[in-house]
Design a protein around this motif. Structure first.
Motif, PDB file in Angstrom:
ATOM      1  N   GLN A 190     -18.370 -19.365   4.160  1.00 39.65           N
ATOM      2  CA  GLN A 190     -18.511 -18.366   3.104  1.00 39.65           C
ATOM      3  C   GLN A 190     -17.985 -17.014   3.565  1.00 39.65           C
ATOM      4  O   GLN A 190     -17.349 -16.283   2.800  1.00 39.65           O
ATOM      5  N   GLN A 191     -18.234 -16.680   4.836  1.00 40.19           N
ATOM      6  CA  GLN A 191     -17.734 -15.418   5.380  1.00 40.19           C
ATOM      7  C   GLN A 191     -16.211 -15.405   5.400  1.00 40.19           C
ATOM      8  O   GLN A 191     -15.586 -14.389   5.086  1.00 40.19           O
ATOM      9  N   ALA A 192     -15.613 -16.536   5.761  1.00 41.27           N
ATOM     10  CA  ALA A 192     -14.155 -16.618   5.755  1.00 41.27           C
ATOM     11  C   ALA A 192     -13.605 -16.470   4.338  1.00 41.27           C
ATOM     12  O   ALA A 192     -12.587 -15.802   4.116  1.00 41.27           O
ATOM     13  N   LEU A 193     -14.278 -17.068   3.367  1.00 42.64           N
ATOM     14  CA  LEU A 193     -13.840 -16.949   1.978  1.00 42.64           C
ATOM     15  C   LEU A 193     -13.949 -15.499   1.503  1.00 42.64           C
ATOM     16  O   LEU A 193     -13.030 -14.979   0.850  1.00 42.64           O
ATOM     17  N   ASP A 194     -15.075 -14.855   1.826  1.00 40.56           N
ATOM     18  CA  ASP A 194     -15.239 -13.456   1.439  1.00 40.56           C
ATOM     19  C   ASP A 194     -14.207 -12.565   2.115  1.00 40.56           C
ATOM     20  O   ASP A 194     -13.731 -11.582   1.529  1.00 40.56           O
ATOM     21  N   GLY A 195     -13.858 -12.901   3.361  1.00 40.63           N
ATOM     22  CA  GLY A 195     -12.899 -12.092   4.113  1.00 40.63           C
ATOM     23  C   GLY A 195     -11.471 -12.252   3.655  1.00 40.63           C
ATOM     24  O   GLY A 195     -10.572 -11.561   4.165  1.00 40.63           O
ATOM     25  N   ALA A 196     -11.234 -13.133   2.712  1.00 35.50           N
ATOM     26  CA  ALA A 196      -9.879 -13.329   2.190  1.00 35.50           C
ATOM     27  C   ALA A 196      -9.547 -12.335   1.086  1.00 35.50           C
ATOM     28  O   ALA A 196      -8.445 -12.386   0.535  1.00 35.50           O
ATOM     29  N   VAL A 197     -10.478 -11.462   0.748  1.00 35.08           N
ATOM     30  CA  VAL A 197     -10.260 -10.458  -0.292  1.00 35.08           C
ATOM     31  C   VAL A 197     -10.534  -9.081   0.308  1.00 35.08           C
ATOM     32  O   VAL A 197     -11.579  -8.856   0.919  1.00 35.08           O
ATOM     33  N   ILE A 198      -9.593  -8.153   0.132  1.00 37.80           N
ATOM     34  CA  ILE A 198      -9.770  -6.774   0.584  1.00 37.80           C
ATOM     35  C   ILE A 198     -10.026  -5.899  -0.631  1.00 37.80           C
ATOM     36  O   ILE A 198      -9.254  -5.923  -1.597  1.00 37.80           O
ATOM     37  N   THR A 199     -11.118  -5.131  -0.580  1.00 38.65           N
ATOM     38  CA  THR A 199     -11.427  -4.188  -1.654  1.00 38.65           C
ATOM     39  C   THR A 199     -11.527  -2.782  -1.076  1.00 38.65           C
ATOM     40  O   THR A 199     -11.802  -2.595   0.123  1.00 38.65           O
ATOM     41  N   ALA A 200     -11.315  -1.785  -1.907  1.00 44.64           N
ATOM     42  CA  ALA A 200     -11.397  -0.392  -1.482  1.00 44.64           C
ATOM     43  C   ALA A 200     -12.850  -0.006  -1.263  1.00 44.64           C
ATOM     44  O   ALA A 200     -13.670  -0.169  -2.165  1.00 44.64           O
ATOM     45  N   PRO A 201     -13.219   0.501  -0.068  1.00 46.05           N
ATOM     46  CA  PRO A 201     -14.615   0.884   0.188  1.00 46.05           C
ATOM     47  C   PRO A 201     -15.028   2.139  -0.564  1.00 46.05           C
ATOM     48  O   PRO A 201     -16.221   2.387  -0.725  1.00 46.05           O
ATOM     49  N   TRP A 202     -14.070   2.923  -1.007  1.00 43.33           N
ATOM     50  CA  TRP A 202     -14.355   4.130  -1.777  1.00 43.33           C
ATOM     51  C   TRP A 202     -13.107   4.497  -2.579  1.00 43.33           C
ATOM     52  O   TRP A 202     -12.038   3.929  -2.381  1.00 43.33           O
ATOM     53  N   ALA A 203     -13.264   5.442  -3.472  1.00 48.40           N
ATOM     54  CA  ALA A 203     -12.123   5.907  -4.244  1.00 48.40           C
ATOM     55  C   ALA A 203     -11.220   6.742  -3.346  1.00 48.40           C
ATOM     56  O   ALA A 203     -11.688   7.495  -2.496  1.00 48.40           O
ATOM     57  N   PRO A 244      -7.839  12.463   7.139  1.00 46.07           N
ATOM     58  CA  PRO A 244      -8.753  12.542   5.995  1.00 46.07           C
ATOM     59  C   PRO A 244     -10.185  12.327   6.456  1.00 46.07           C
ATOM     60  O   PRO A 244     -10.435  11.587   7.423  1.00 46.07           O
ATOM     61  N   ALA A 245     -11.130  12.962   5.766  1.00 47.79           N
ATOM     62  CA  ALA A 245     -12.532  12.810   6.151  1.00 47.79           C
ATOM     63  C   ALA A 245     -12.977  11.368   5.998  1.00 47.79           C
ATOM     64  O   ALA A 245     -13.799  10.871   6.748  1.00 47.79           O
ATOM     65  N   GLY A 246     -12.460  10.687   4.988  1.00 46.63           N
ATOM     66  CA  GLY A 246     -12.755   9.270   4.817  1.00 46.63           C
ATOM     67  C   GLY A 246     -11.470   8.481   4.929  1.00 46.63           C
ATOM     68  O   GLY A 246     -10.646   8.457   4.009  1.00 46.63           O
ATOM     69  N   ARG A 247     -11.248   7.839   6.062  1.00 48.14           N
ATOM     70  CA  ARG A 247     -10.061   7.025   6.278  1.00 48.14           C
ATOM     71  C   ARG A 247     -10.510   5.608   6.576  1.00 48.14           C
ATOM     72  O   ARG A 247     -11.384   5.388   7.411  1.00 48.14           O
ATOM     73  N   ALA A 248      -9.898   4.656   5.893  1.00 48.49           N
ATOM     74  CA  ALA A 248     -10.241   3.256   6.110  1.00 48.49           C
ATOM     75  C   ALA A 248      -8.967   2.481   6.425  1.00 48.49           C
ATOM     76  O   ALA A 248      -8.007   2.518   5.656  1.00 48.49           O
ATOM     77  N   ASP A 249      -8.963   1.834   7.587  1.00 48.81           N
ATOM     78  CA  ASP A 249      -7.873   0.925   7.944  1.00 48.81           C
ATOM     79  C   ASP A 249      -8.265  -0.459   7.445  1.00 48.81           C
ATOM     80  O   ASP A 249      -9.140  -1.107   8.014  1.00 48.81           O
ATOM     81  N   LEU A 250      -7.640  -0.914   6.382  1.00 47.46           N
ATOM     82  CA  LEU A 250      -8.032  -2.152   5.713  1.00 47.46           C
ATOM     83  C   LEU A 250      -7.350  -3.351   6.357  1.00 47.46           C
ATOM     84  O   LEU A 250      -6.159  -3.313   6.679  1.00 47.46           O
ATOM     85  N   ALA A 251      -8.109  -4.435   6.514  1.00 47.01           N
ATOM     86  CA  ALA A 251      -7.592  -5.660   7.122  1.00 47.01           C
ATOM     87  C   ALA A 251      -8.377  -6.850   6.593  1.00 47.01           C
ATOM     88  O   ALA A 251      -9.518  -6.717   6.147  1.00 47.01           O
ATOM     89  N   PHE A 252      -7.761  -8.036   6.643  1.00 44.50           N
ATOM     90  CA  PHE A 252      -8.447  -9.264   6.262  1.00 44.50           C
ATOM     91  C   PHE A 252      -9.394  -9.688   7.387  1.00 44.50           C
ATOM     92  O   PHE A 252      -9.099  -9.490   8.568  1.00 44.50           O
ATOM     93  N   ALA A 253     -10.504 -10.298   7.013  1.00 45.90           N
ATOM     94  CA  ALA A 253     -11.463 -10.800   7.995  1.00 45.90           C
ATOM     95  C   ALA A 253     -11.205 -12.261   8.336  1.00 45.90           C
ATOM     96  O   ALA A 253     -11.956 -12.860   9.097  1.00 45.90           O
ATOM     97  N   THR A 254     -10.171 -12.833   7.754  1.00 46.38           N
ATOM     98  CA  THR A 254      -9.776 -14.204   8.075  1.00 46.38           C
ATOM     99  C   THR A 254      -8.262 -14.284   7.997  1.00 46.38           C
ATOM    100  O   THR A 254      -7.602 -13.385   7.456  1.00 46.38           O
TER     101      THR A 254
END
Length: 580
Positions: free
Chosen positions: A369-382, A69-79
């Motif tokens: 704060q970065q660790a807390l933010d990294g505990a949530v995965i959101t879709a970067p695009w539709a 796909p032209a837009g592919r995102a491999d999603l992962a937690f940052a913490t």
């Protein structure tokens, strides 16, 4: 002996039919758009010939790639942590910003709260210490202004000591303040002294901040240099092994990276030294000012008090000298407390330590704060969730695969090409893509050609190329293999000959029954026909290089070079060669 003359079709289907009438061979040709005519000639013994004709030619290179796909995102937690909720399922379409998965954030929120409390405490401690130093200087200036003491310290900053010293001189010639109210001279001197103090305090805080930042930069540079030089050592060892091939070039690159990193470490260490020198200078100035204030206060405490004879309880009333009811007063050197104010003396180094603690508290808060933010995965695009690799209750690691999101719309084919092929490709070239299992080709266009070789576990050096498919929402499975034919050159209404007739940059032209070689300049090289820009004219009869071979039947095929500087599959345009 009968000689056959033939020509290869270019644009549109060509139906040919050999009809014998009265013992003569006649070739009937149906022409399409951009086609050419072929004519029967009297047979020449031993030669198979073709006619140079005007036609359109396309030069192509055929490659194999993978659909992505032209837009592919491999999603992962940052913490890391335990997965609390997974809010999507495989195949589900999601909107931009939609939450995909969440970790248990109880511990992370507690760490953020603790970091904020530490930062607040550090700021409060710094404010208290600044106030203590301000109070100390205020007492010193006020004491000097009343004429009860003089300053003996010499290490103070010129501005502060001048303020205190000028008040000492004025106090000797002026009456004491009435009812303890400061006079105008005191107001001006106090303002000057406090302004000088504030400037010195800020200089210490700024210098400490710069020194802390320089230390962090130097530490990061050293870590990167260690990693790069370790990699350089590994590559160098590999390049010395038999059959290392391109590893030698990789080792040279790694050596250069290591050398650059060493220079950056040295630069960072020099910056640390400069920042520390600046900090030392700021500390010296502030320490001198505080020393002046302390000596002034100490001199006032150590000076004996002369009782007022007219005051009640004085010698005239008591009939003689009386000991002080308060007893002996300790000097400033006997206790860390200021003798005049009772507050703890705060040194210049204390301020620097306060500022360093605040800097560390800020870094800790940012990390938490970065660790807390990294505990949530959101879709970067539709898009659509292609795969999901985790469930609620599972343990997640930093960077571990959780989900793959494919953007809606455009698909691409990712290619890995050789250096020779990469030189032929450029952005904007037309492409025809046939995914595995498809019957019809899909139109596409080259959108990116990397100039940086891709890392490979093999000795072959490859370059990444991206082809974008023109049709939207194709829903092609990710990872599907595809054959890609890219048009690398075109020639319209050009003089052409069969590609097999070109050998070593020359063509044999049949003249008066003999085939002398003629040097030619080639242009676009198709699989079946080659453009001739010089040396052969339309209508010339050329001898095919391979006697008895069947002529190719198509132009838009994989380029196979024949002489004139063309290697197999290279298909370079505008090349000329000479007959030896």
């Amino acid at each position: 002996m009968t000689r056959s003359t033939s020509a290869s079709p270019v644009a549109g289907p060509v139906a040919s039919r050999l009809v014998r009438r009265g013992g003569a061979a006649v070739l009937t040709v149906a022409l399409g758009v951009g086609g050419y005519a072929a004519y029967a000639r009297e047979p020449d013994p031993g030669y198979r010939t073709a006619i140079a004709s005007v036609a359109d030619v396309e030069q192509t290179v055929v490659l194999s790639g993978t659909v992505e796909p032209a837009g592919r995102a491999d999603l992962a937690f940052a913490t890391s942590g335990t997965v609390d909720r997974v809010l999507v399922s495989t195949g589900e379409r999601v909107r931009s910003g939609q939450v995909v998965a969440v970790l248990d954030r109880t511990r992370l929120r507690r760490e953020v709260a603790g970091a904020r409390a530490s930062l607040a405490a550090g700021r409060a401690r710094l404010a208290s210490d600044l106030d203590a130093q301000t109070e100390q200087v205020t007492v010193a200036v006020t004491t000097t202004a009343t004429g009860t003491a003089t300053s003996t310290a010499t290490a103070a900053d010129a501005g502060t000591q001048a303020a205190i010293g000028s008040l000492t001189a004025r106090a000797a010639s002026q009456d004491p303040p009435i009812d303890g109210e400061p006079d105008g001279a005191l107001d001006g001197a106090l303002d000057d002294a406090l302004a000088a103090l504030a400037g010195q305090q800020q200089a210490v805080l700024d210098a400490q901040t710069a020194a802390s930042a320089a230390l962090v930069t130097a530490r990061d540079a050293l870590a990167e240099q260690t990693a790069l030089c370790a990699a350089a050592f590994t590559d160098e060892s590999a390049s010395t092994e038999p059959g290392a091939g391109d590893d030698a070039g990789s080792a040279d690159t790694a050596d250069a990276d290591c050398t650059t990193a060493l220079v950056e470490v040295q630069s960072a260490q020099a910056a640390v030294g400069g920042a520390q020198d600046t900090l030392a200078g700021a500390l010296d100035k502030l320490s001198g000012t505080l020393a002046t204030a302390a000596e002034t206060i100490r001199a006032d405490v150590d000076q004996p008090t002369t009782p007022d004879p007219s005051a009640p309880g004085g010698p005239s009333d008591a009939g003689g000298d009386q000991p002080s009811a308060a007893g002996p007063v300790q000097g400033a050197g006997a206790s860390p407390a200021s003798p005049a104010t009772g507050s703890t003396t705060v040194s210049a180094a204390t301020l620097a330590r306060d500022q360093a603690d605040i800097a560390q508290a800020r870094a800790d808060l940012a990390t938490a704060q970065q660790a807390l933010d990294g505990a949530v995965i959101t879709a970067p695009w539709a898009g659509r969730v292609v795969s999901l690799a985790i469930d609620a209750g599972a343990e997640a690691s930093v960077g571990g695969a959780v989900a793959v999101l494919a953007a809606s719309g455009t698909s691409t084919v990712q290619l890995a090409v050789s250096e020779a092929q990469a030189r032929q490709l450029s952005v904007g070239q037309r492409a025809s893509v046939v995914p595995a299992g498809a019957d019809e080709p899909l139109p596409g266009e080259v959108s990116a050609v990397s100039t940086v070789p891709s890392s490979s576990e093999t000795d072959a050096t490859t370059y990444a190329v991206t082809v974008v498919l023109g049709a939207p929402d194709l829903a092609l499975p990710t990872g599907t293999t595809a054959s890609v034919s890219i048009v690398t050159g075109t020639a319209v209404d050009a003089v052409t000959v069969p590609t097999s007739a070109v050998s070593d940059g020359s063509v044999q032209v049949l003249r008066d029954g003999a085939p002398p070689p003629v040097r030619v300049t080639t242009g676009v090289v198709g699989a079946a026909r080659t453009e001739i820009t010089d040396g052969v004219a339309a209508g010339d009869e050329v001898v095919l290089a391979d006697l008895g071979a069947t002529l190719p039947t198509g132009d838009a095929e994989t380029t196979t070079g024949f002489g004139g500087g063309f290697g197999a599959g290279a298909g370079l345009t505008g090349t000329s060669g000479g007959f030896p």
